[in-house]
Write an enzyme that holds these catalytic residues in place. Structure first.
Site, PDB file in Angstrom:
ATOM      1  CB  THR A 222      -1.223   0.109   1.453  1.00  0.00           C
ATOM      2  OG1 THR A 222      -0.279  -0.106   2.095  1.00  0.00           O
ATOM      3  CG2 THR A 222      -2.139  -1.114   1.089  1.00  0.00           C
TER       4      THR A 222
ATOM      5  CB  VAL B  19      -0.060   5.783   3.172  1.00  0.00           C
ATOM      6  CG1 VAL B  19       0.517   6.295   4.609  1.00  0.00           C
ATOM      7  CG2 VAL B  19      -0.968   6.858   2.242  1.00  0.00           C
ATOM      8  CB  CYS B  20       1.950   0.853   4.329  1.00  0.00           C
ATOM      9  SG  CYS B  20       0.190   1.261   5.261  1.00  0.00           S
ATOM     10  CB  THR B  21       5.268   1.742   0.292  1.00  0.00           C
ATOM     11  OG1 THR B  21       4.315   0.228  -0.077  1.00  0.00           O
ATOM     12  CG2 THR B  21       6.604   1.768  -0.918  1.00  0.00           C
TER      13      THR B  21
ATOM     14  CG  LEU C 118       7.239  -0.705   7.091  1.00  0.00           C
ATOM     15  CD1 LEU C 118       5.941   0.134   7.154  1.00  0.00           C
ATOM     16  CD2 LEU C 118       6.958  -2.041   7.245  1.00  0.00           C
TER      17      LEU C 118
END
Length: 229
Positions: free
Chosen positions: A56, A58-60, A63
């Site tokens: 996804t 935003v998560c990329t 992290l």
């Protein structure tokens, strides 16, 4: 997407941690293999942060940002762990994309909470964010624990808002300093800025304790230079 009965049961079973609670231990599969939370964080502060799903956007970015900030967390003796309800194999595949897109190396574990055990223990499930299977996904939760595994900070973001990890580092600086010095940190404080003397310390005692000086703005508002540097 409507929530299934299993999803409703998961939400109903959630625990809700408070500041000062001892964070529960857990064992789980992860991107680096089987992991025991207490063993992995032994003797360290820790940050456990959840994200809704792998692969996804935003998560990329999140992290990848944490991977680039890993040396800053290590300077502060902080172990970092991410979590989602996807599988460890899924995490490993996604890490390749994270590394390429962000030009980084994700070298911290991503917990594979496929049965939502950890999410329920920590109260991470989002009742407004439901998977295609009718199960709740994890919200963007952040927990900061000290070396005794006590919860010292909690922040929750909606799925649409990426986290500010510089702010999380700032909070860790404040938590670590105020654990060892009788001060609090004012609005927008950063390491090296002036601090506030705790209200339960008299001005006379403060002047003895803080040898760099104490500025008395009001009897109940006393300022002193950062005692940690």
């Amino acid at each position: 997407m409507s929530i299934s009965q299993e999803g409703k049961d998961s939400i109903a079973k959630q625990h809700y941690l408070r500041i000062g609670d001892v964070a529960p231990n857990f064992q789980s599969d992860s991107s680096i293999g089987q992991l025991d939370f207490y063993e992995y964080t032994k003797g360290k502060w820790s940050v456990l942060f959840s994200h809704p799903a792998d692969f996804t956007p935003v998560c990329t970015t999140e992290l990848g940002r944490v991977a680039k900030l890993k040396p800053e967390f290590e300077k502060r003796n902080v172990a970092v762990l991410a979590l989602s309800v996807d599988t460890a194999e899924h995490h490993k595949q996604w890490i390749d994309d994270i590394n390429e897109i962000n030009q980084c190396q994700v070298n911290y574990p991503i917990i594979a909470d496929t049965n939502r055990h950890v999410s329920i223990l920590y109260g991470m499930l989002d009742q407004t964010l439901i998977s295609a299977q009718g199960l709740p996904l994890t919200v963007r939760s952040v927990f900061v624990m000290d070396p005794d595994h006590k919860v010292r900070l909690m922040i929750t973001y909606p799925a649409s808002t990426g986290r500010n990890f510089d702010e999380i580092l700032r909070c860790i600086d404040s938590l670590q300093m105020t654990s060892y010095h009788k001060v609090a940190t004012p609005a927008d404080w950063k390491r090296g800025d002036k601090c506030v003397v705790l209200p339960n310390i008299s001005t006379e005692d403060a002047q003895k304790t803080f040898t760099k000086g104490v500025e008395v703005v009001r009897p109940w508002l006393r300022i002193t230079p950062d005692p940690s540097i």
